[in-house]
Design a protein around this motif. Structure first.
Motif, PDB file in Angstrom:
ATOM      1  N   GLY A  32      43.460  49.239  39.303  1.00 52.92           N
ATOM      2  CA  GLY A  32      43.512  48.232  38.253  1.00 52.92           C
ATOM      3  C   GLY A  32      44.895  47.687  37.990  1.00 52.92           C
ATOM      4  O   GLY A  32      45.850  47.998  38.703  1.00 52.92           O
ATOM      5  N   SER A  50      44.883  38.877  27.314  1.00 54.07           N
ATOM      6  CA  SER A  50      44.070  39.850  26.582  1.00 54.07           C
ATOM      7  C   SER A  50      42.816  39.193  26.019  1.00 54.07           C
ATOM      8  O   SER A  50      41.734  39.774  26.058  1.00 54.07           O
ATOM      9  CB  SER A  50      44.875  40.500  25.462  1.00 54.07           C
ATOM     10  OG  SER A  50      45.880  41.316  26.016  1.00 54.07           O
ATOM     11  N   ILE A  53      40.456  38.695  28.973  1.00 49.24           N
ATOM     12  CA  ILE A  53      39.924  39.961  29.485  1.00 49.24           C
ATOM     13  C   ILE A  53      38.792  40.465  28.599  1.00 49.24           C
ATOM     14  O   ILE A  53      37.830  41.060  29.091  1.00 49.24           O
ATOM     15  CB  ILE A  53      41.049  41.008  29.631  1.00 49.24           C
ATOM     16  CG1 ILE A  53      41.935  40.642  30.819  1.00 49.24           C
ATOM     17  CG2 ILE A  53      40.480  42.411  29.817  1.00 49.24           C
ATOM     18  CD1 ILE A  53      43.139  41.526  30.998  1.00 49.24           C
ATOM     19  N   LEU A  57      35.236  41.973  29.705  1.00 50.64           N
ATOM     20  CA  LEU A  57      34.757  43.270  29.216  1.00 50.64           C
ATOM     21  C   LEU A  57      33.367  43.145  28.608  1.00 50.64           C
ATOM     22  O   LEU A  57      32.469  43.935  28.915  1.00 50.64           O
ATOM     23  CB  LEU A  57      35.716  43.838  28.163  1.00 50.64           C
ATOM     24  CG  LEU A  57      36.887  44.670  28.631  1.00 50.64           C
ATOM     25  CD1 LEU A  57      37.853  44.921  27.485  1.00 50.64           C
ATOM     26  CD2 LEU A  57      36.407  45.977  29.228  1.00 50.64           C
ATOM     27  N   VAL A  62      34.432  44.144  33.889  1.00 48.11           N
ATOM     28  CA  VAL A  62      35.627  44.974  34.006  1.00 48.11           C
ATOM     29  C   VAL A  62      35.507  46.172  33.076  1.00 48.11           C
ATOM     30  O   VAL A  62      34.686  46.188  32.156  1.00 48.11           O
ATOM     31  CB  VAL A  62      36.940  44.187  33.709  1.00 48.11           C
ATOM     32  CG1 VAL A  62      37.113  43.013  34.644  1.00 48.11           C
ATOM     33  CG2 VAL A  62      36.997  43.739  32.274  1.00 48.11           C
ATOM     34  N   GLN A  63      36.322  47.162  33.347  1.00 59.56           N
ATOM     35  CA  GLN A  63      36.403  48.344  32.494  1.00 59.56           C
ATOM     36  C   GLN A  63      37.869  48.620  32.210  1.00 59.56           C
ATOM     37  O   GLN A  63      38.740  48.115  32.909  1.00 59.56           O
ATOM     38  CB  GLN A  63      35.745  49.532  33.175  1.00 59.56           C
ATOM     39  CG  GLN A  63      36.341  49.890  34.518  1.00 59.56           C
ATOM     40  CD  GLN A  63      35.459  50.814  35.328  1.00 59.56           C
ATOM     41  OE1 GLN A  63      34.362  51.140  34.926  1.00 59.56           O
ATOM     42  NE2 GLN A  63      35.944  51.228  36.486  1.00 59.56           N
ATOM     43  N   GLN A  64      38.118  49.411  31.192  1.00 61.66           N
ATOM     44  CA  GLN A  64      39.496  49.733  30.844  1.00 61.66           C
ATOM     45  C   GLN A  64      39.686  51.238  30.809  1.00 61.66           C
ATOM     46  O   GLN A  64      38.751  51.991  30.595  1.00 61.66           O
ATOM     47  CB  GLN A  64      39.882  49.117  29.505  1.00 61.66           C
ATOM     48  CG  GLN A  64      39.137  49.679  28.323  1.00 61.66           C
ATOM     49  CD  GLN A  64      39.566  49.032  27.018  1.00 61.66           C
ATOM     50  OE1 GLN A  64      40.389  48.136  27.000  1.00 61.66           O
ATOM     51  NE2 GLN A  64      39.004  49.484  25.918  1.00 61.66           N
ATOM     52  N   TYR A  73      43.057  47.664  33.414  1.00 61.60           N
ATOM     53  CA  TYR A  73      41.736  47.085  33.599  1.00 61.60           C
ATOM     54  C   TYR A  73      41.418  47.093  35.082  1.00 61.60           C
ATOM     55  O   TYR A  73      42.297  46.873  35.916  1.00 61.60           O
ATOM     56  CB  TYR A  73      41.694  45.652  33.060  1.00 61.60           C
ATOM     57  CG  TYR A  73      41.825  45.604  31.568  1.00 61.60           C
ATOM     58  CD1 TYR A  73      40.705  45.742  30.757  1.00 61.60           C
ATOM     59  CD2 TYR A  73      43.065  45.456  30.961  1.00 61.60           C
ATOM     60  CE1 TYR A  73      40.826  45.728  29.372  1.00 61.60           C
ATOM     61  CE2 TYR A  73      43.191  45.438  29.577  1.00 61.60           C
ATOM     62  CZ  TYR A  73      42.062  45.574  28.800  1.00 61.60           C
ATOM     63  OH  TYR A  73      42.178  45.560  27.432  1.00 61.60           O
ATOM     64  N   SER A  74      40.162  47.354  35.400  1.00 62.90           N
ATOM     65  CA  SER A  74      39.727  47.317  36.798  1.00 62.90           C
ATOM     66  C   SER A  74      38.348  46.669  36.857  1.00 62.90           C
ATOM     67  O   SER A  74      37.585  46.691  35.884  1.00 62.90           O
ATOM     68  CB  SER A  74      39.706  48.717  37.404  1.00 62.90           C
ATOM     69  OG  SER A  74      38.877  49.579  36.662  1.00 62.90           O
TER      70      SER A  74
END
Length: 113
Positions: A32, A50, A53, A57, A62-64, A73-74
């Motif tokens: 990420g 942000s 993103i 999300l 994406v995930q954090q 984040y990826s």
């Protein structure tokens, strides 16, 4: 994947900064990136990044994860693959759609027989 989930994912990707960010996250792999590094690559402020993103999300793309004070984040590859599978199944009749030449879904349509 259900229609509303697909619509949410496509809606989240329907902005140039979010689409660029998602591409960077896919390329970065599981490691990420931080919002600051994504923003620097795109050329916008970290605060703006942000904001964008958060849409990715909410759409589940994406995930954090937290490492100390930093947030990484990826891309959620399973969500991306589900979206691709949904589009293929629902818009190409389950046949792989080819980006080159005539798409397989057009070749399989009754008009082409």
């Amino acid at each position: 994947m259900e229609l509303l989930t697909a619509a949410s994912a496509l809606g989240a990707l329907a902005h140039e900064y979010r689409l660029q960010a998602f591409r960077l996250l896919v390329q970065a792999g599981p490691a990420g990136l931080t919002p600051g590094s994504i923003a620097a690559n795109i050329g916008i402020s970290a605060a703006s990044m942000s904001f964008h993103i958060k849409d990715l999300l909410r759409a589940g793309l994406v995930q954090q994860r937290h490492e100390g004070r930093q947030i990484f984040y990826s891309a959620r590859f399973e969500a991306m693959n589900e979206l691709i599978a949904y589009l293929t199944e629902n818009y190409c009749g389950g046949n792989p759609c080819s980006p080159m030449g005539q798409p397989a879904c057009a070749a399989a349509s009754p008009e082409s027989s």
